[in-house]
Design a protein around this motif. Structure first.
Motif, PDB file in Angstrom:
ATOM      1  N   ALA A 166       9.487   2.736   4.271  1.00 31.91           N
ATOM      2  CA  ALA A 166       7.796   2.607   3.320  1.00 31.91           C
ATOM      3  C   ALA A 166       6.797   1.665   2.881  1.00 31.91           C
ATOM      4  O   ALA A 166       7.655   0.625   3.093  1.00 31.91           O
TER       5      ALA A 166
ATOM      6  N   ARG B  70       7.361  -3.572   0.467  1.00 32.51           N
ATOM      7  CA  ARG B  70       7.260  -4.144   1.839  1.00 32.51           C
ATOM      8  C   ARG B  70       6.773  -5.370   2.378  1.00 32.51           C
ATOM      9  O   ARG B  70       5.998  -5.687   1.500  1.00 32.51           O
TER      10      ARG B  70
ATOM     11  N   GLY C 208       6.968   4.387  -2.932  1.00 32.01           N
ATOM     12  CA  GLY C 208       6.755   4.112  -1.834  1.00 32.01           C
ATOM     13  C   GLY C 208       8.202   2.338  -1.076  1.00 32.01           C
ATOM     14  O   GLY C 208       9.241   2.905  -1.530  1.00 32.01           O
TER      15      GLY C 208
ATOM     16  N   ASP D 180       3.565  11.744  -3.365  1.00 32.95           N
ATOM     17  CA  ASP D 180       3.727  11.020  -2.259  1.00 32.95           C
ATOM     18  C   ASP D 180       2.576  10.124  -0.992  1.00 32.95           C
ATOM     19  O   ASP D 180       1.974  10.248  -2.261  1.00 32.95           O
ATOM     20  N   ALA D 181       3.308  10.062  -0.218  1.00 31.17           N
ATOM     21  CA  ALA D 181       1.904   9.368   0.546  1.00 31.17           C
ATOM     22  C   ALA D 181       0.610   9.590   0.929  1.00 31.17           C
ATOM     23  O   ALA D 181      -0.511   9.220   0.096  1.00 31.17           O
TER      24      ALA D 181
END
Length: 331
Positions: free
Chosen positions: A112, A84, A134, A41-42
């Motif tokens: 994300a 993104r 992400g 995860d981030a």
């Protein structure tokens, strides 16, 4: 039927690779599985990034690396992946388009950030990957442009995508479009840990959807739950019309219409970083296939591309693969 515009349309995770050196003690201390890929995860991504030594950052992602290699050989490619609209996303799009690769998918405007893969390279040249997907996780069927798929000789997907339901739908949609247009569908198993999670689904894909399967030895053994390579080989001969199985320094084994061909590995003076070896093998093989080359020549092109990428850091070629192929009489 649409005219062929692309050799390969790839579907994969759009990621930026962050590559650094470390020893096995670093892997153990930080709970990193050696030689494999773990989704994180981030928060975990930020933690590991803060502990890594000085790094190299470059656009990556398994399928995107394959399409980059195809372009270096002189092939025409398209790539579907989600980023993104942030700094890393802009870097990724710039890099892939600079190679002459079409990028039909849209950028995410919220959610994300662009994904990244944190790669630790140990002194034995093995790479251990911790991946924060992400924005790549948002790839879905609406991102697949049917006209691009119809215009590609081969649609190629990375097994890593199978973690996300939307990405599964995207691939199945693309496979249906490709087959209806009389094109080929190809899948790389990506990682033995990935195969462990989705073995039954991958077996169904191999028999029902995929015309050409790529796998390394660990992946194909996992797929068929055996420790004997020849047993896995005989099974894949039954399931797939074409298969390309890589065995590191032992070269590769190519299955084509039931016949088996053994191809030697290309010599390398020094192995620096194995990141991208399988991706670039697929690039060379697919380039040869879309040029009507015989299975052995396809395998030799794959071996040539893989040898180049493991001779330096990073998952993409640093010299023209087209020139190397010409020098070897493979162009």
């Amino acid at each position: 039927m649409a005219d062929l515009k692309y050799d390969v349309a790839g579907i994969g995770n759009a990621l930026v690779d962050v590559i650094a050196n470390a020893d096995d003690k670093f892997l153990t201390a930080n709970g990193i599985e050696k030689g494999g890929m773990t989704l994180i995860d981030a928060e975990r991504a930020d933690e590991l990034y803060g502990k890594m030594a000085a790094s190299i950052e470059m656009s990556g992602g398994s399928c995107a690396n394959t399409i980059a290699g195809l372009a270096s050989l002189g092939g025409k490619g398209a790539f579907f992946g989600k980023v993104r609209g942030d700094q890393l996303g802009e870097v990724f799009i710039h890099d892939i388009k600079s190679l002459g690769v079409a990028f039909p998918a849209s950028q995410a405007t919220d959610g994300a950030p662009t994904g990244r893969c944190l790669i630790i390279v140990t002194p034995d040249a093995q790479r251990s990957m911790s991946t924060f997907l992400g924005a790549a996780q948002k790839l879905g069927p609406d991102d697949i442009d049917p006209e691009t798929i119809k215009a590609a000789a081969v649609t190629y997907m990375e097994g890593y995508l199978w973690d996300e339901p939307g990405a599964k739908e995207a691939f199945l949609k693309a496979a249906k479009i490709a087959h209806e247009a009389g094109r080929l569908v190809s899948l790389t198993l990506s990682d033995s840990f990935c195969v462990d999670r989705f073995r039954d689904e991958f077996r169904r894909l191999a028999t029902d959807e995929v015309d050409l399967l790529f796998a390394n030895e660990a992946e194909i053994l996992s797929l068929y739950e055996t420790e004997v390579f020849d047993e896995a080989l005989q099974q894949v001969r039954k399931d797939c019309k074409f298969a390309a199985l890589t065995r590191s320094e032992q070269g590769s084994v190519i299955v084509a219409d039931g016949e088996v061909h053994v191809v030697d590995a290309e010599p390398v003076s020094k192995v620096v970083d194995t990141t991208g070896a399988g991706d670039l093998f697929a690039a060379g093989f697919l380039y040869g296939l879309t040029r009507g080359k015989d299975p052995v020549t396809c395998g030799r092109l794959g071996a040539l591309a893989a040898a180049e990428v493991i001779s330096h850091y990073g998952p993409r070629p640093q010299v023209s693969l087209a020139e190397l192929a010409k020098q070897k009489g493979l162009a």
